[in-house]
Scaffold this motif. Structure first.
Motif, PDB file in Angstrom:
ATOM      1  N   ILE A 106      62.655   2.293  -5.220  1.00 34.93           N
ATOM      2  CA  ILE A 106      62.686   3.426  -6.150  1.00 34.93           C
ATOM      3  C   ILE A 106      63.301   4.680  -5.545  1.00 34.93           C
ATOM      4  O   ILE A 106      63.861   5.497  -6.255  1.00 34.93           O
ATOM      5  CB  ILE A 106      61.328   3.715  -6.849  1.00 34.93           C
ATOM      6  CG1 ILE A 106      60.242   4.138  -5.876  1.00 34.93           C
ATOM      7  CG2 ILE A 106      60.863   2.539  -7.673  1.00 34.93           C
ATOM      8  CD1 ILE A 106      58.963   4.627  -6.588  1.00 34.93           C
ATOM      9  N   THR A 139      56.463  12.532 -10.862  1.00 33.13           N
ATOM     10  CA  THR A 139      55.183  12.960 -11.449  1.00 33.13           C
ATOM     11  C   THR A 139      54.702  14.304 -10.876  1.00 33.13           C
ATOM     12  O   THR A 139      54.834  14.563  -9.684  1.00 33.13           O
ATOM     13  CB  THR A 139      54.114  11.876 -11.190  1.00 33.13           C
ATOM     14  OG1 THR A 139      54.639  10.622 -11.641  1.00 33.13           O
ATOM     15  CG2 THR A 139      52.822  12.173 -11.914  1.00 33.13           C
ATOM     16  N   GLY A 144      52.941  13.549 -16.327  1.00 33.63           N
ATOM     17  CA  GLY A 144      53.074  12.174 -15.840  1.00 33.63           C
ATOM     18  C   GLY A 144      53.924  11.384 -16.810  1.00 33.63           C
ATOM     19  O   GLY A 144      55.147  11.280 -16.657  1.00 33.63           O
ATOM     20  N   PHE A 169      50.828  12.254  -6.692  1.00 38.17           N
ATOM     21  CA  PHE A 169      50.778  10.773  -6.715  1.00 38.17           C
ATOM     22  C   PHE A 169      52.041  10.169  -6.105  1.00 38.17           C
ATOM     23  O   PHE A 169      52.471   9.096  -6.544  1.00 38.17           O
ATOM     24  CB  PHE A 169      50.627  10.224  -8.141  1.00 38.17           C
ATOM     25  CG  PHE A 169      49.435  10.721  -8.920  1.00 38.17           C
ATOM     26  CD1 PHE A 169      48.262  11.093  -8.291  1.00 38.17           C
ATOM     27  CD2 PHE A 169      49.477  10.785 -10.304  1.00 38.17           C
ATOM     28  CE1 PHE A 169      47.163  11.526  -9.023  1.00 38.17           C
ATOM     29  CE2 PHE A 169      48.389  11.211 -11.051  1.00 38.17           C
ATOM     30  CZ  PHE A 169      47.226  11.589 -10.405  1.00 38.17           C
ATOM     31  N   THR A 171      54.114   8.066  -3.810  1.00 36.39           N
ATOM     32  CA  THR A 171      54.000   7.002  -2.811  1.00 36.39           C
ATOM     33  C   THR A 171      54.947   7.308  -1.653  1.00 36.39           C
ATOM     34  O   THR A 171      56.117   7.630  -1.875  1.00 36.39           O
ATOM     35  CB  THR A 171      54.351   5.637  -3.453  1.00 36.39           C
ATOM     36  OG1 THR A 171      53.490   5.446  -4.574  1.00 36.39           O
ATOM     37  CG2 THR A 171      54.160   4.490  -2.471  1.00 36.39           C
ATOM     38  N   LYS A 214      42.281   7.132  -2.990  1.00 37.44           N
ATOM     39  CA  LYS A 214      42.418   6.441  -4.271  1.00 37.44           C
ATOM     40  C   LYS A 214      41.645   5.124  -4.324  1.00 37.44           C
ATOM     41  O   LYS A 214      41.159   4.653  -3.299  1.00 37.44           O
ATOM     42  CB  LYS A 214      43.899   6.233  -4.590  1.00 37.44           C
ATOM     43  CG  LYS A 214      44.711   5.640  -3.463  1.00 37.44           C
ATOM     44  CD  LYS A 214      46.200   5.868  -3.699  1.00 37.44           C
ATOM     45  CE  LYS A 214      47.045   5.082  -2.711  1.00 37.44           C
ATOM     46  NZ  LYS A 214      46.869   5.479  -1.306  1.00 37.44           N
ATOM     47  N   ILE A 374      49.010   1.508 -15.277  1.00 36.38           N
ATOM     48  CA  ILE A 374      49.180   2.977 -15.240  1.00 36.38           C
ATOM     49  C   ILE A 374      50.510   3.364 -14.588  1.00 36.38           C
ATOM     50  O   ILE A 374      51.306   4.114 -15.160  1.00 36.38           O
ATOM     51  CB  ILE A 374      48.010   3.639 -14.456  1.00 36.38           C
ATOM     52  CG1 ILE A 374      46.677   3.374 -15.143  1.00 36.38           C
ATOM     53  CG2 ILE A 374      48.261   5.144 -14.292  1.00 36.38           C
ATOM     54  CD1 ILE A 374      45.450   3.769 -14.333  1.00 36.38           C
ATOM     55  N   GLY A 375      50.740   2.866 -13.365  1.00 35.13           N
ATOM     56  CA  GLY A 375      51.912   3.288 -12.589  1.00 35.13           C
ATOM     57  C   GLY A 375      53.222   2.806 -13.211  1.00 35.13           C
ATOM     58  O   GLY A 375      53.248   1.790 -13.914  1.00 35.13           O
ATOM     59  N   GLY A 376      54.278   3.564 -12.954  1.00 33.61           N
ATOM     60  CA  GLY A 376      55.597   3.169 -13.456  1.00 33.61           C
ATOM     61  C   GLY A 376      55.697   3.252 -14.967  1.00 33.61           C
ATOM     62  O   GLY A 376      56.574   2.648 -15.585  1.00 33.61           O
ATOM     63  N   THR A 378      52.639   3.987 -18.292  1.00 37.88           N
ATOM     64  CA  THR A 378      51.393   3.343 -18.719  1.00 37.88           C
ATOM     65  C   THR A 378      51.661   2.276 -19.805  1.00 37.88           C
ATOM     66  O   THR A 378      52.730   2.256 -20.425  1.00 37.88           O
ATOM     67  CB  THR A 378      50.403   4.381 -19.299  1.00 37.88           C
ATOM     68  OG1 THR A 378      50.990   4.927 -20.491  1.00 37.88           O
ATOM     69  CG2 THR A 378      50.119   5.498 -18.314  1.00 37.88           C
TER      70      THR A 378
HETATM   71  C1  LIG Z   1      48.843   5.203  -6.534  1.00 37.59           C
HETATM   72  C2  LIG Z   1      49.910   5.830  -7.376  1.00 37.59           C
HETATM   73  C3  LIG Z   1      51.214   5.859  -6.917  1.00 37.59           C
HETATM   74  C4  LIG Z   1      52.215   6.512  -7.660  1.00 37.59           C
HETATM   75  N1  LIG Z   1      53.484   6.623  -7.128  1.00 37.59           N
HETATM   76  C5  LIG Z   1      54.363   7.458  -7.744  1.00 37.59           C
HETATM   77  C6  LIG Z   1      55.599   7.776  -7.130  1.00 37.59           C
HETATM   78  O1  LIG Z   1      55.940   7.284  -6.039  1.00 37.59           O
HETATM   79  N2  LIG Z   1      56.421   8.670  -7.744  1.00 37.59           N
HETATM   80  C7  LIG Z   1      56.097   9.239  -8.942  1.00 37.59           C
HETATM   81  O2  LIG Z   1      56.891  10.044  -9.437  1.00 37.59           O
HETATM   82  N3  LIG Z   1      54.938   8.929  -9.566  1.00 37.59           N
HETATM   83  C8  LIG Z   1      54.068   8.076  -8.993  1.00 37.59           C
HETATM   84  N4  LIG Z   1      52.874   7.775  -9.618  1.00 37.59           N
HETATM   85  C9  LIG Z   1      52.574   8.375 -10.903  1.00 37.59           C
HETATM   86  C10 LIG Z   1      52.552   7.404 -12.069  1.00 37.59           C
HETATM   87  O3  LIG Z   1      53.849   7.031 -12.413  1.00 37.59           O
HETATM   88  C11 LIG Z   1      51.804   8.124 -13.203  1.00 37.59           C
HETATM   89  O4  LIG Z   1      50.437   8.097 -12.853  1.00 37.59           O
HETATM   90  C12 LIG Z   1      52.030   7.510 -14.554  1.00 37.59           C
HETATM   91  O5  LIG Z   1      53.352   7.707 -14.965  1.00 37.59           O
HETATM   92  C13 LIG Z   1      51.100   8.086 -15.618  1.00 37.59           C
HETATM   93  O6  LIG Z   1      51.085   9.469 -15.608  1.00 37.59           O
HETATM   94  P1  LIG Z   1      49.678  10.261 -15.526  1.00 37.59           P
HETATM   95  O7  LIG Z   1      48.887   9.664 -14.436  1.00 37.59           O
HETATM   96  O8  LIG Z   1      49.951  11.711 -15.465  1.00 37.59           O
HETATM   97  O9  LIG Z   1      48.938   9.909 -16.873  1.00 37.59           O
HETATM   98  P2  LIG Z   1      49.090  10.686 -18.290  1.00 37.59           P
HETATM   99  O10 LIG Z   1      50.505  10.854 -18.649  1.00 37.59           O
HETATM  100  O11 LIG Z   1      48.231  11.898 -18.242  1.00 37.59           O
HETATM  101  O12 LIG Z   1      48.440   9.608 -19.244  1.00 37.59           O
HETATM  102  C14 LIG Z   1      47.028   9.368 -19.244  1.00 37.59           C
HETATM  103  C15 LIG Z   1      46.687   8.523 -20.439  1.00 37.59           C
HETATM  104  O13 LIG Z   1      47.009   9.224 -21.643  1.00 37.59           O
HETATM  105  C16 LIG Z   1      47.436   8.333 -22.645  1.00 37.59           C
HETATM  106  N5  LIG Z   1      48.827   8.612 -23.025  1.00 37.59           N
HETATM  107  C17 LIG Z   1      49.750   9.344 -22.366  1.00 37.59           C
HETATM  108  N6  LIG Z   1      50.925   9.367 -23.033  1.00 37.59           N
HETATM  109  C18 LIG Z   1      50.733   8.611 -24.148  1.00 37.59           C
HETATM  110  C19 LIG Z   1      51.577   8.231 -25.220  1.00 37.59           C
HETATM  111  N7  LIG Z   1      52.868   8.623 -25.308  1.00 37.59           N
HETATM  112  N8  LIG Z   1      51.037   7.430 -26.190  1.00 37.59           N
HETATM  113  C20 LIG Z   1      49.759   7.027 -26.111  1.00 37.59           C
HETATM  114  N9  LIG Z   1      48.924   7.346 -25.105  1.00 37.59           N
HETATM  115  C21 LIG Z   1      49.398   8.132 -24.144  1.00 37.59           C
HETATM  116  C22 LIG Z   1      47.334   6.927 -22.032  1.00 37.59           C
HETATM  117  O14 LIG Z   1      46.067   6.378 -22.291  1.00 37.59           O
HETATM  118  C23 LIG Z   1      47.471   7.205 -20.538  1.00 37.59           C
HETATM  119  O15 LIG Z   1      46.958   6.169 -19.726  1.00 37.59           O
HETATM  120  C24 LIG Z   1      51.888   7.079  -8.922  1.00 37.59           C
HETATM  121  C25 LIG Z   1      50.589   6.997  -9.407  1.00 37.59           C
HETATM  122  C26 LIG Z   1      49.592   6.415  -8.648  1.00 37.59           C
HETATM  123  C27 LIG Z   1      48.200   6.426  -9.176  1.00 37.59           C
END
Ligand SMILES: Cc1cc2nc3c(=O)[nH]c(=O)nc-3n(C[C@H](O)[C@H](O)[C@H](O)COP(=O)(O)OP(=O)(O)OC[C@H]3O[C@@H](n4cnc5c(N)ncnc54)[C@H](O)[C@@H]3O)c2cc1C
Length: 392
Positions: A106, A139, A144, A169, A171, A214, A374-376, A378
């Motif tokens: 990535i 993110t 997110g 978040f 990686t 985590k 969740i990742g990549g 949801t």
């Molecule tokens: C261990 C880990 C490693 C990661 N690594 C990276 C990385 O290397 N680089 C990077 O950039 N990111 C990284 N991420 C971030 C990851 O891509 C995000 O967590 C993910 O995209 C979701 O964003 P968020 O956590 O802000 O959840 P949110 O966007 O806040 O979403 C939370 C919940 O809201 C609901 N929701 C949100 N949008 C919608 C929709 N359109 N329709 C319906 N329901 C919705 C869903 O239930 C969703 O699960 C990582 C995350 C983790 C936990």
């Protein structure tokens, strides 16, 4: 050790050929010998040693899909797919896979696909050699799923940009030497106002704010980053200014596909471990595999794995052949991430109390697998994409 007749694995399965299967054997040998025995310690330490990148580079695994003139192996995404699948199958650690693959799959691809020759020499060549480690920063604490909602801002100044904001978040965020970072370059514009800058850890104002604790992926470092007036020269702009959304979308396809491939590898591991265990563990005077309930668990697990493998390999084939496969990749990501979680849970059930203990790596598999939906992107976002593709 009981003989396993058929747990769903295939020696060859399109789109792979003989050369990929040879690579698979090499990867399996390496991962079984040099990664798997160390995973427990690395998980406890909350990181794997940085030297692992160097060792993987030495064996050519970091540059499988990159051209030889950049230090790569001159292979294709199929070679990378073999690496990702076998790392998951033989390694048994989502964290190790995440740390290595965030770098190769990535962080580096945007530089390869959108970077200038000079940028490739600066970050890709040392990245493939395992000397510089990369991360992808999209993110943010406040954005997110809603990628267009990022607020890290790069103000244009003479000769470059001044960046303020934060990422979370991420990686490899703690150890990364370079961060392929999404920023806003216009105050308005939504998707249209996003650009990519490569930030480097030694830039004044670039700070690793914290290493996050985590639920799973323990051996990968996940960081929160803060940027205060970071001066970034214009030669660190990746692709076109305000053209960053295209880069995000291009990257998502491979990231989601590789998550599906990793899940298929992890499923296979869980099934093999569970079959072995059900033949060895006895209850009421017979192996638990002789209970219909256990057999049904295993049958269900194998069926989910076979369906997951079929949809994933099909997406991989389409991707490799250059077709538009957003639909297939999105479906593969959606179905496999839930399936591996269900399979891990069934494996835990088969192992009873022992599954809940660290010994067999099953509890880790459950924790690691929970990130998949969740990742990549949801599950909900995957379904939104599919709905829109179907005109809804
Ligand atoms: C261990 C880990 C490693 C990661 N690594 C990276 C990385 O290397 N680089 C990077 O950039 N990111 C990284 N991420 C971030 C990851 O891509 C995000 O967590 C993910 O995209 C979701 O964003 P968020 O956590 O802000 O959840 P949110 O966007 O806040 O979403 C939370 C919940 O809201 C609901 N929701 C949100 N949008 C919608 C929709 N359109 N329709 C319906 N329901 C919705 C869903 O239930 C969703 O699960 C990582 C995350 C983790 C936990």
């Amino acid at each position: 050790m009981p003989v396993i007749k058929d747990t769903g694995a295939r020696a060859t399965f399109p789109p792979f050929g003989e050369e990929h299967e040879e690579l698979r054997e090499t990867v399996t040998r390496f991962v079984s010998k040099e990664i798997a025995p160390n995973v427990d310690g690395w998980e406890d330490a909350r990181e794997f040693p940085r030297e692992l990148y160097g060792r993987c580079a030495e064996l050519g695994f970091l540059g499988l899909k990159f051209p030889e003139e950049l230090g790569g192996q001159g292979g294709t995404h199929l070679h990378d797919a073999v690496w990702v699948e076998e790392l998951a199958r033989s390694g048994g650690s989502g964290g190790v896979a995440a740390g290595l693959n965030a770098h190769t799959s990535i962080a580096m691809p945007p530089i390869f696909n959108f970077g200038t020759e000079e940028q490739k020499q600066r970050w890709l060549v040392p990245g493939i050699a395992g000397e510089k480690i990369g991360a992808l920063g999209i993110t943010e604490p406040g954005a997110g799923s809603d990628v267009a909602g990022i607020s890290t801002f790069a103000r244009k100044v003479d000769g470059g940009y001044v960046v303020n904001g934060s990422k979370t978040f991420i990686t490899n965020g703690v150890r990364a030497d370079f961060l392929v970072c999404a920023v806003k370059t216009t105050k308005e514009g939504g998707h249209g106002g996003i650009s990519f800058l490569v930030l480097e850890r030694e830039m004044p104002g670039y700070e690793v704010a914290q290493k996050l604790e985590k639920m799973g992926w323990h051996s990968s470092d996940t960081g929160e980053l803060a940027f205060t007036d970071v001066e970034v020269p214009e030669e660190n702009l990746l692709g076109e200014e305000n053209g960053g959304f295209k880069l995000i979308m291009a990257n998502f396809a491979w990231e989601r596909l590789l998550m599906a491939i990793g899940a298929v590898g992890a499923m296979q591991r869980l099934i093999e471990i569970s079959v072995n265990y059900s033949l060895e563990r006895e209850a009421f005077g017979r192996p638990i595999g002789k209970f219909q309930a256990t057999r049904h668990h295993i049958a269900e697990m194998a069926t989910k794995a076979e369906a997951s493998r079929a949809i994933t390999y099909n997406s991989l084939r389409l991707f490799h052949e250059g077709h538009n496969c957003i639909k297939e990749v999105t479906m593969a990501k959606l179905v496999t991430q839930r399936a591996v979680l269900e399979i891990a849970d069934q494996a835990l059930q088969i192992h009873g109390g022992y599954g809940y203990m660290k010994e067999y790596g099953i509890e880790r598999a459950v924790r690691d697998a929970r990130l998949g939906p969740i990742g990549g992107g949801t599950d909900e976002v995957m379904k939104e994409i599919l709905g829109k593709l179907m005109g809804l």
